[in-house]
Design a protein around this motif. Structure first.
Motif, PDB file in Angstrom:
ATOM      1  N   GLY A 158      39.513  44.646  25.454  1.00 54.34           N
ATOM      2  CA  GLY A 158      39.462  45.371  26.609  1.00 54.34           C
ATOM      3  C   GLY A 158      40.526  46.172  27.163  1.00 54.34           C
ATOM      4  N   PRO A 159      40.474  47.176  27.917  1.00 53.14           N
ATOM      5  CA  PRO A 159      41.392  48.137  28.521  1.00 53.14           C
ATOM      6  C   PRO A 159      42.552  46.928  29.274  1.00 53.14           C
ATOM      7  CG  PRO A 159      39.651  48.759  29.598  1.00 53.14           C
ATOM      8  CD  PRO A 159      39.020  47.678  28.573  1.00 53.14           C
ATOM      9  N   MET A 160      43.755  47.295  29.382  1.00 51.41           N
ATOM     10  CA  MET A 160      44.758  46.545  30.150  1.00 51.41           C
ATOM     11  C   MET A 160      45.596  47.647  30.879  1.00 51.41           C
ATOM     12  SD  MET A 160      45.430  43.301  30.765  1.00 51.41           S
ATOM     13  CE  MET A 160      45.120  42.455  29.269  1.00 51.41           C
ATOM     14  N   HIS A 161      45.155  48.435  31.664  1.00 51.99           N
ATOM     15  CA  HIS A 161      45.987  49.308  32.535  1.00 51.99           C
ATOM     16  C   HIS A 161      46.899  48.476  33.596  1.00 51.99           C
ATOM     17  CE1 HIS A 161      43.581  52.421  31.138  1.00 51.99           C
ATOM     18  NE2 HIS A 161      42.507  51.905  31.444  1.00 51.99           N
ATOM     19  N   ILE A 162      47.758  48.753  33.769  1.00 54.88           N
ATOM     20  CA  ILE A 162      48.696  47.937  34.466  1.00 54.88           C
ATOM     21  C   ILE A 162      48.965  48.854  35.988  1.00 54.88           C
ATOM     22  CG2 ILE A 162      51.106  46.953  34.907  1.00 54.88           C
ATOM     23  CD1 ILE A 162      49.450  46.162  32.641  1.00 54.88           C
ATOM     24  N   GLU A 163      48.838  48.243  37.147  1.00 55.93           N
ATOM     25  CA  GLU A 163      49.139  48.542  38.545  1.00 55.93           C
ATOM     26  C   GLU A 163      50.287  47.955  38.949  1.00 55.93           C
ATOM     27  OE1 GLU A 163      48.134  51.160  40.378  1.00 55.93           O
ATOM     28  OE2 GLU A 163      46.267  51.865  39.099  1.00 55.93           O
ATOM     29  N   SER A 164      51.464  48.625  39.228  1.00 53.36           N
ATOM     30  CA  SER A 164      52.596  47.912  39.911  1.00 53.36           C
ATOM     31  C   SER A 164      52.316  46.991  40.772  1.00 53.36           C
ATOM     32  CB  SER A 164      53.742  49.024  40.231  1.00 53.36           C
ATOM     33  OG  SER A 164      53.141  49.782  41.042  1.00 53.36           O
ATOM     34  N   THR A 165      51.580  47.324  41.679  1.00 57.04           N
ATOM     35  CA  THR A 165      51.215  46.483  42.948  1.00 57.04           C
ATOM     36  C   THR A 165      50.528  45.235  42.651  1.00 57.04           C
ATOM     37  OG1 THR A 165      49.271  47.607  43.854  1.00 57.04           O
ATOM     38  CG2 THR A 165      51.262  48.566  44.609  1.00 57.04           C
ATOM     39  N   GLN A 166      49.824  45.068  41.630  1.00 58.36           N
ATOM     40  CA  GLN A 166      48.878  44.065  41.108  1.00 58.36           C
ATOM     41  C   GLN A 166      49.191  43.138  40.389  1.00 58.36           C
ATOM     42  OE1 GLN A 166      45.555  44.085  43.249  1.00 58.36           O
ATOM     43  NE2 GLN A 166      47.224  45.498  44.403  1.00 58.36           N
ATOM     44  N   ARG A 167      50.424  43.196  39.911  1.00 61.72           N
ATOM     45  CA  ARG A 167      51.007  42.229  38.960  1.00 61.72           C
ATOM     46  C   ARG A 167      50.481  42.618  37.494  1.00 61.72           C
ATOM     47  NH1 ARG A 167      51.064  35.925  40.199  1.00 61.72           N
ATOM     48  NH2 ARG A 167      52.838  36.015  38.666  1.00 61.72           N
ATOM     49  N   HIS A 168      51.280  42.233  36.482  1.00 61.01           N
ATOM     50  CA  HIS A 168      50.932  42.855  35.018  1.00 61.01           C
ATOM     51  C   HIS A 168      49.505  42.588  34.612  1.00 61.01           C
ATOM     52  CE1 HIS A 168      52.416  44.416  31.284  1.00 61.01           C
ATOM     53  NE2 HIS A 168      51.731  43.566  30.572  1.00 61.01           N
ATOM     54  N   TYR A 169      48.998  41.513  34.642  1.00 61.61           N
ATOM     55  CA  TYR A 169      47.536  41.121  34.023  1.00 61.61           C
ATOM     56  C   TYR A 169      46.571  41.081  34.986  1.00 61.61           C
ATOM     57  CZ  TYR A 169      49.915  39.667  29.623  1.00 61.61           C
ATOM     58  OH  TYR A 169      50.774  39.773  28.589  1.00 61.61           O
ATOM     59  N   PHE A 170      46.631  41.235  36.199  1.00 62.29           N
ATOM     60  CA  PHE A 170      45.693  41.086  37.150  1.00 62.29           C
ATOM     61  C   PHE A 170      44.665  42.044  37.669  1.00 62.29           C
ATOM     62  CE2 PHE A 170      48.184  37.273  37.954  1.00 62.29           C
ATOM     63  CZ  PHE A 170      47.422  36.500  38.392  1.00 62.29           C
ATOM     64  N   TRP A 171      45.120  43.490  37.178  1.00 61.45           N
ATOM     65  CA  TRP A 171      44.499  44.654  37.427  1.00 61.45           C
ATOM     66  C   TRP A 171      43.128  44.818  36.726  1.00 61.45           C
ATOM     67  CZ3 TRP A 171      43.184  47.200  41.378  1.00 61.45           C
ATOM     68  CH2 TRP A 171      42.757  48.568  41.284  1.00 61.45           C
ATOM     69  N   TYR A 172      43.450  44.954  35.462  1.00 60.88           N
ATOM     70  CA  TYR A 172      42.267  45.042  34.552  1.00 60.88           C
ATOM     71  C   TYR A 172      41.990  43.676  33.661  1.00 60.88           C
ATOM     72  CZ  TYR A 172      39.756  49.488  34.773  1.00 60.88           C
ATOM     73  OH  TYR A 172      38.921  50.402  34.981  1.00 60.88           O
ATOM     74  N   GLY A 173      43.275  42.973  33.455  1.00 62.19           N
ATOM     75  CA  GLY A 173      43.112  41.845  32.672  1.00 62.19           C
ATOM     76  C   GLY A 173      42.198  40.854  33.339  1.00 62.19           C
ATOM     77  N   ILE A 174      41.872  40.909  34.480  1.00 61.85           N
ATOM     78  CA  ILE A 174      41.181  39.806  35.268  1.00 61.85           C
ATOM     79  C   ILE A 174      39.602  40.099  34.618  1.00 61.85           C
ATOM     80  CG2 ILE A 174      40.298  41.568  37.048  1.00 61.85           C
ATOM     81  CD1 ILE A 174      40.735  37.741  37.492  1.00 61.85           C
ATOM     82  N   HIS A 175      39.224  41.319  34.011  1.00 60.98           N
ATOM     83  CA  HIS A 175      37.944  41.372  33.528  1.00 60.98           C
ATOM     84  C   HIS A 175      37.912  40.609  32.150  1.00 60.98           C
ATOM     85  CE1 HIS A 175      36.155  44.227  36.492  1.00 60.98           C
ATOM     86  NE2 HIS A 175      37.327  44.965  36.272  1.00 60.98           N
ATOM     87  N   SER A 176      38.639  40.900  31.319  1.00 62.28           N
ATOM     88  CA  SER A 176      38.718  40.249  29.987  1.00 62.28           C
ATOM     89  C   SER A 176      38.840  38.888  30.290  1.00 62.28           C
ATOM     90  CB  SER A 176      39.957  40.519  29.120  1.00 62.28           C
ATOM     91  OG  SER A 176      39.726  42.174  28.856  1.00 62.28           O
ATOM     92  N   ALA A 177      39.719  38.197  31.070  1.00 63.04           N
ATOM     93  CA  ALA A 177      39.810  36.941  31.347  1.00 63.04           C
ATOM     94  C   ALA A 177      38.466  36.167  31.990  1.00 63.04           C
ATOM     95  CB  ALA A 177      40.897  36.633  32.598  1.00 63.04           C
ATOM     96  N   GLU A 178      37.682  36.868  32.714  1.00 64.25           N
ATOM     97  CA  GLU A 178      36.448  36.373  33.245  1.00 64.25           C
ATOM     98  C   GLU A 178      35.610  36.328  32.233  1.00 64.25           C
ATOM     99  OE1 GLU A 178      34.755  36.622  36.920  1.00 64.25           O
ATOM    100  OE2 GLU A 178      36.498  35.394  37.112  1.00 64.25           O
ATOM    101  N   LEU A 179      35.436  37.323  31.381  1.00 69.18           N
ATOM    102  CA  LEU A 179      34.668  37.371  30.201  1.00 69.18           C
ATOM    103  C   LEU A 179      35.041  36.199  29.284  1.00 69.18           C
ATOM    104  CD1 LEU A 179      32.352  38.492  28.564  1.00 69.18           C
ATOM    105  CD2 LEU A 179      34.092  39.895  27.402  1.00 69.18           C
ATOM    106  N   LEU A 180      36.082  35.814  28.937  1.00 67.62           N
ATOM    107  CA  LEU A 180      36.627  34.834  28.214  1.00 67.62           C
ATOM    108  C   LEU A 180      36.242  33.496  28.653  1.00 67.62           C
ATOM    109  CD1 LEU A 180      38.330  33.960  25.429  1.00 67.62           C
ATOM    110  CD2 LEU A 180      40.176  33.995  26.772  1.00 67.62           C
ATOM    111  N   PHE A 181      36.389  33.265  29.994  1.00 61.88           N
ATOM    112  CA  PHE A 181      36.088  32.026  30.498  1.00 61.88           C
ATOM    113  C   PHE A 181      34.488  31.721  30.839  1.00 61.88           C
ATOM    114  CE2 PHE A 181      40.434  31.483  31.422  1.00 61.88           C
ATOM    115  CZ  PHE A 181      40.464  30.072  31.645  1.00 61.88           C
ATOM    116  N   GLN A 182      33.934  33.055  30.665  1.00 60.60           N
ATOM    117  CA  GLN A 182      32.312  33.217  30.824  1.00 60.60           C
ATOM    118  C   GLN A 182      31.697  32.353  29.665  1.00 60.60           C
ATOM    119  OE1 GLN A 182      30.167  33.577  33.150  1.00 60.60           O
ATOM    120  NE2 GLN A 182      28.263  33.618  32.014  1.00 60.60           N
ATOM    121  N   VAL A 183      32.358  32.576  28.527  1.00 61.32           N
ATOM    122  CA  VAL A 183      31.781  31.918  27.369  1.00 61.32           C
ATOM    123  C   VAL A 183      32.680  30.609  26.770  1.00 61.32           C
ATOM    124  CG1 VAL A 183      31.049  34.193  26.219  1.00 61.32           C
ATOM    125  CG2 VAL A 183      33.352  33.356  25.591  1.00 61.32           C
ATOM    126  N   MET A 184      33.688  30.521  27.080  1.00 61.91           N
ATOM    127  CA  MET A 184      34.649  29.413  26.736  1.00 61.91           C
ATOM    128  C   MET A 184      34.395  28.078  27.717  1.00 61.91           C
ATOM    129  SD  MET A 184      36.126  29.794  23.851  1.00 61.91           S
ATOM    130  CE  MET A 184      37.605  28.673  23.706  1.00 61.91           C
TER     131      MET A 184
END
Length: 290
Positions: A158-184
């Motif tokens: 999935g997309p991994m846009h970076i927002e400087s105020t939101q730390r490196h992985y938390f802006w768009y990375g949260i979506h991919s991580a949530e999906l990963l935990f949904q199935v795992m």
């Protein structure tokens, strides 16, 4: 049921309100967004440049009353959606309203550290507040129904846009991580991550040796998908987030007490991304400690 919204700097405020007011789904019957606090973070351009536009549309198109304080929103509604785009402020916003003991949904990112996430959950337990958070990607219509134990591994992209105020992985990375935990499911034990100009790669190892990965894309198609590995097949599935699916889950939780994403799993997702950031910076594997 009267719903209050805190944070009108995200397009989710409009999207959620439109669905709740216009959908014919049975779960949405007699549910109305009636009050909101606009908010907005002055040092976050994505937030502050949009809040007035969204607030104006909320009042004009849906008759939502703007309140000068978060406390007034809590006083005048039955449940609250914290939708502020800035994950840094979710803890302080929750502190402002927790004494009202109303159910609270917190949009992504729930928090930007496991310390903040843990404190939100602790306060919810102290004040006996029903609490939920989830990404709309958990409810993608194409995602098949699997028992988590049947999944040997999963690879999310999935997309991994970076927002400087939101730390490196938390802006768009949260979506991919949530999906990963949904199935795992919960139970990740260690995390390894690295980053290049083109994107990021995160590997998590679950108990019994199951592995899940995230490929975060910065130069390429901005779509989500997953490859599921089971004992019988490998299945690649393109996915679209589902706001309606998420809201149906939120309403089922509010009306019937059914919550499929426990706060403990939300905390683990935040810790997973926190460990990924540590791994990326320290160039080593980080053990998950909850």
């Amino acid at each position: 049921m009267n719903i209050g919204i805190i944070g009108l700097d995200s397009s989710h405020a409009l999207a959620f309100t439109r669905i709740l007011h216009e959908s014919q789904e049975t779960l949405f019957a007699n549910v109305t967004v009636t009050a909101a606090y606009a908010g907005g973070s002055p040092d976050f351009p994505f937030s502050i440049t949009r809040v007035n536009t969204f607030a104006g549309r909320m009042t004009k198109e849906y008759g939502v009353r703007l309140m000068p304080t978060m406390q007034q929103v809590a006083e005048n509604t039955d449940a609250i959606l914290i939708l502020s785009a800035d994950g840094r402020i979710h803890l302080n916003q929750f502190k402002e309203i927790c004494s009202y003991r109303k159910p609270v949904f917190i949009d992504k990112p729930f928090a930007l550290s496991s310390a903040d996430a843990g404190e939100i959950i602790r306060l919810a337990e102290e004040f006996q507040i029903p609490l939920m958070s989830a990404s709309s990607l958990r409810y993608a219509e194409a995602l098949p129904e699997y028992t988590r134990g049947d999944i040997l591994g999963a690879d999310v992209y999935g997309p991994m846009h970076i927002e400087s105020t939101q730390r490196h992985y938390f802006w768009y990375g949260i979506h991919s991580a949530e999906l990963l935990f949904q199935v795992m499911g919960p139970g990740c034990r260690e995390v390894t991550a690295f980053s290049t100009d083109h994107g990021d790669h995160i590997t998590g190892t679950w108990k019994e040796g199951r592995m899940g990965t995230i490929r975060g894309i910065r130069n390429g198609p901005e779509n989500f998908g997953i490859t599921l590995h089971t004992r019988n097949a490998n299945q690649q599935i393109p996915l679209e987030p589902s706001y309606k699916g998420l809201l149906k889950s939120v309403m089922n939780w509010l009306k019937n007490g059914v919550c499929i994403v426990h706060p403990s799993e939300t905390l683990e997702v935040i810790r997973f991304l926190e460990c990924a950031e540590q791994s990326r910076l320290q160039k080593c594997t980080i053990l998950m400690e909850m």
